[in-house]
Each structure stands twice: as C-alpha cells, then as structure tokens.
Design an enzyme around this catalytic site. Structure first.
Site, PDB file in Angstrom:
ATOM      1  N   ASN A 247       0.863  -1.178   0.000  1.00  0.00           N
ATOM      2  CA  ASN A 247       0.000   0.000   0.000  1.00  0.00           C
ATOM      3  C   ASN A 247       0.900   1.228   0.000  1.00  0.00           C
ATOM      4  O   ASN A 247       1.495   1.566   1.019  1.00  0.00           O
ATOM      5  CB  ASN A 247      -0.888  -0.048   1.259  1.00  0.00           C
ATOM      6  CG  ASN A 247      -1.726   1.198   1.431  1.00  0.00           C
ATOM      7  OD1 ASN A 247      -1.842   2.019   0.514  1.00  0.00           O
ATOM      8  ND2 ASN A 247      -2.304   1.347   2.616  1.00  0.00           N
TER       9      ASN A 247
ATOM     10  N   LYS B  62       0.123   4.292  -0.286  1.00  0.00           N
ATOM     11  CA  LYS B  62      -0.477   5.494   0.333  1.00  0.00           C
ATOM     12  C   LYS B  62      -0.205   6.716  -0.551  1.00  0.00           C
ATOM     13  O   LYS B  62      -0.123   6.589  -1.762  1.00  0.00           O
ATOM     14  CB  LYS B  62       0.031   5.653   1.765  1.00  0.00           C
ATOM     15  CG  LYS B  62      -0.126   4.346   2.564  1.00  0.00           C
ATOM     16  CD  LYS B  62       0.145   4.480   4.032  1.00  0.00           C
ATOM     17  CE  LYS B  62      -0.050   3.116   4.702  1.00  0.00           C
ATOM     18  NZ  LYS B  62       0.147   3.172   6.161  1.00  0.00           N
TER      19      LYS B  62
ATOM     20  N   HIS C 101      -9.249   1.064   4.929  1.00  0.00           N
ATOM     21  CA  HIS C 101      -7.952   1.240   5.587  1.00  0.00           C
ATOM     22  C   HIS C 101      -8.129   2.155   6.801  1.00  0.00           C
ATOM     23  O   HIS C 101      -8.914   3.094   6.772  1.00  0.00           O
ATOM     24  CB  HIS C 101      -6.925   1.824   4.610  1.00  0.00           C
ATOM     25  CG  HIS C 101      -5.555   1.800   5.179  1.00  0.00           C
ATOM     26  ND1 HIS C 101      -5.101   2.775   6.044  1.00  0.00           N
ATOM     27  CD2 HIS C 101      -4.555   0.900   5.070  1.00  0.00           C
ATOM     28  CE1 HIS C 101      -3.871   2.468   6.416  1.00  0.00           C
ATOM     29  NE2 HIS C 101      -3.519   1.337   5.847  1.00  0.00           N
TER      30      HIS C 101
ATOM     31  N   GLU D  73      -6.517   4.522   7.904  1.00  0.00           N
ATOM     32  CA  GLU D  73      -6.339   5.967   7.652  1.00  0.00           C
ATOM     33  C   GLU D  73      -7.600   6.557   7.030  1.00  0.00           C
ATOM     34  O   GLU D  73      -7.944   7.713   7.281  1.00  0.00           O
ATOM     35  CB  GLU D  73      -5.107   6.184   6.763  1.00  0.00           C
ATOM     36  CG  GLU D  73      -3.822   5.968   7.564  1.00  0.00           C
ATOM     37  CD  GLU D  73      -2.670   5.389   6.779  1.00  0.00           C
ATOM     38  OE1 GLU D  73      -2.661   5.462   5.532  1.00  0.00           O
ATOM     39  OE2 GLU D  73      -1.751   4.835   7.419  1.00  0.00           O
TER      40      GLU D  73
ATOM     41  N   GLU E 146      -5.403  -5.216  10.391  1.00  0.00           N
ATOM     42  CA  GLU E 146      -4.342  -4.244  10.636  1.00  0.00           C
ATOM     43  C   GLU E 146      -4.592  -3.529  11.962  1.00  0.00           C
ATOM     44  O   GLU E 146      -5.339  -2.544  12.004  1.00  0.00           O
ATOM     45  CB  GLU E 146      -4.311  -3.214   9.509  1.00  0.00           C
ATOM     46  CG  GLU E 146      -4.036  -3.813   8.150  1.00  0.00           C
ATOM     47  CD  GLU E 146      -3.461  -2.780   7.198  1.00  0.00           C
ATOM     48  OE1 GLU E 146      -2.322  -2.974   6.761  1.00  0.00           O
ATOM     49  OE2 GLU E 146      -4.129  -1.770   6.934  1.00  0.00           O
TER      50      GLU E 146
ATOM     51  N   GLY F  90       2.573   1.848  10.828  1.00  0.00           N
ATOM     52  CA  GLY F  90       3.527   2.948  10.713  1.00  0.00           C
ATOM     53  C   GLY F  90       4.229   3.291  12.023  1.00  0.00           C
ATOM     54  O   GLY F  90       4.900   4.314  12.126  1.00  0.00           O
TER      55      GLY F  90
ATOM     56  N   SER G 284       3.516  -2.547  10.236  1.00  0.00           N
ATOM     57  CA  SER G 284       4.968  -2.607  10.445  1.00  0.00           C
ATOM     58  C   SER G 284       5.585  -3.957  10.068  1.00  0.00           C
ATOM     59  O   SER G 284       6.513  -4.425  10.729  1.00  0.00           O
ATOM     60  CB  SER G 284       5.322  -2.237  11.892  1.00  0.00           C
ATOM     61  OG  SER G 284       4.929  -0.907  12.161  1.00  0.00           O
TER      62      SER G 284
HETATM   63  P1  PGA Z   1       2.991  -0.030   7.644  1.00  0.00           P
HETATM   64  O1  PGA Z   1       1.535   0.231   7.032  1.00  0.00           O
HETATM   65  O2  PGA Z   1       3.510  -1.295   7.036  1.00  0.00           O
HETATM   66  O3  PGA Z   1       3.791   1.185   7.244  1.00  0.00           O
HETATM   67  O4  PGA Z   1       2.826  -0.159   9.122  1.00  0.00           O
HETATM   68  C1  PGA Z   1       0.646  -0.823   6.847  1.00  0.00           C
HETATM   69  C2  PGA Z   1      -0.630  -0.304   6.225  1.00  0.00           C
HETATM   70  O5  PGA Z   1      -1.032   0.825   6.539  1.00  0.00           O
HETATM   71  O6  PGA Z   1      -1.251  -0.997   5.397  1.00  0.00           O
END
Ligand code: PGA
Length: 252
Positions: free
Chosen positions: A9, A11, A97, A99, A169, A175, A215
């Site tokens: 992803n 983003k 997601h 976010e 997730e 992140g 992560s």
């Molecule tokens: P990350 O993000 O691997 O940077 O923790 C995962 C995601 O948001 O799908």
C-alpha cells in the site's frame, strides 16, 4: 484454494517518475521468483494507476486501487468511482484502511456501502479493519474486530467471498514500528476465520486469504507469515523500497 498475497500500500507516496522507477526495480527483483499460488500486489495513487497497469502487463505484479467512492457517478468532487477504476484496468480495490476510517471519517456504514458498490461492480475487495491501542489494552480487540466485520462486510452473499481478501491491521501497529507478535496475529486471524465459518461455511472460511498489516518488515515477515492463518501481508512503509518489499515477498 486459499492464496498467499503480499500487497504494498503505497499510500500518498510516489509521483509519476517514482512510480515508474519503483515498479521497474520491483519487477527486476522478483522476475525470477516462482510464485506458486502467490499474488504480488501494489497500490499506487489514483493518478498513477493507469500507467502502472500498462507497465505491469505481462509481469507478476498486480495493480490495485487504495480507495473508491460508493456512488456510481455524480456530484462528488474529488472522488473516484468503481467504473472509473475499471476503465483503466483495475480489478481490485482496498476498502476500509484505518487511515480512511480515522482521517477521512469513513464509518462502518459508509464502508458497507463501498463494499457493496465494489462487489456489485465486479471488483475484488481487500477489506481492512483492526482495533485501536485502547481496545487491545483493555482486552476488547476481538470484540472490536468482530463488530467491524459485522457492521461492514458480514452481510454479503456467500458467493461474494471468492471476491474478498481480508486484511487485519491493528491500528497501533501501522507505521509505528511496533508489530503484533506472530501469536497475536495468529490468535486474531483464527478468530476471524472462525467468525466467517460460523456465519457462512467452513469451506468459505478455509478459502479466504487473511492478510496481516502493521509494520511488516524484511526482519519480521517470515515469522509472521509462518502462522497457519496468516496468508500474507499488507505492507505500507516497507513496500516503498523494492529490495525491502521483494524480501518480504520472498518470506512468504
Ligand atoms: P505499515 O503500514 O507497514 O507502514 O505499518 C501498513 C498499512 O497501513 O497498510
């Protein structure tokens, strides 16, 4: 049959040139891998989807969208519909997601509409969900995930599950550099599969790919992917470097 999937992803990262370069590098890294029953997915920004689709023709890389709007078309400034995605060759879309939920206030109800719209338009859905730190700390993570699933996706028809990938997730792991332990991931994935088996059938649950996200890095991917109910990962930060993403792919 249940598929293994490693999805990146991206983003809101990578302009036109960076998108092209990263795909070229990734393709170079993975071109000689035998990816039996394994899908490699990237989700660039809307604006680069068409060029990414063209660039990845005849490769092992699939291009998907990070989001879509639930309406067919109309006065929704700044939004992108399922038809628009399909018109540039997209067949899969990420929905829900964390976010989108936290920053763009997408509720369970809105996400249910998006899931319905995507499936009705023949798109495959990567549906994301996960608990916040507070819910994990108070031991309410299973309850919360059960409720997110119930509110947004457990209403779909049995036959539509062949067009769904789930991505667990935990918000506290996205992140942050903090990952769920392989045991925490396995506990949750087994719980999710059981929810699906109870509501639908064991066969549907067994065929469903459930990804872990939060992560995932080259250093921890193998251990997480070794768990029986973890069928791959949704990768954010580490998908932005071809070497890192490809070593995660190699860990599957
Ligand atoms: P990350 O993000 O691997 O940077 O923790 C995962 C995601 O948001 O799908």
């Amino acid at each position: 049959m249940r598929q293994k999937i490693v999805a990146g992803n991206w983003k809101m990262n990578n302009g036109k040139g960076e998108t092209k370069n990263l795909i070229t590098e990734l393709q170079e890294e993975i071109k000689d891998l035998t990816l039996d029953n394994t899908r490699v997915i990237i989700a660039p920004s809307f604006i680069n989807l068409e060029s990414a689709v063209t660039q990845t023709e005849d490769t092992k890389i699939e291009v998907v969208a990070q989001n879509m709007h639930q309406a067919k078309n109309g006065a929704y400034t700044g939004e992108v519909s399922a038809d628009m995605l399909k018109s540039v060759g997209i067949r899969t879309v990420i929905i829900g997601h964390s976010e989108r939920r936290a920053i763009f206030k997408e509720s369970d109800e809105i996400l249910a509409e998006k899931v319905n719209a995507a499936l009705a338009n023949g798109l495959e859905v990567i549906f994301c969900f996960g608990e916040k730190l507070e819910e994990r700390k108070t031991d309410n993570h299973l309850l919360e995930v059960g409720s997110q699933l119930r509110n947004s996706i457990l209403h779909i028809a049995a036959e539509d599950w062949s067009k769904v990938i789930l991505a667990y997730e935990p918000v506290w792991a996205i992140g942050t550099g903090e990952t769920a332990s392989p045991e925490q991931a396995q506990e949750m994935h087994a719980f999710i599969r059981n929810v699906i088996a109870k509501k639908y059938t064991q066969e549907i649950a067994d065929n469903l790919s459930i990804l872990y996200g939060g992560s995932v890095k080259p250093a921890n991917a193998k251990e997480i992917f070794s768990k029986p109910d973890v069928d791959g990962g949704l990768i954010g930060g580490a998908s932005l470097k071809a070497v890192d993403f490809s070593s995660i792919i190699k860990a599957i």
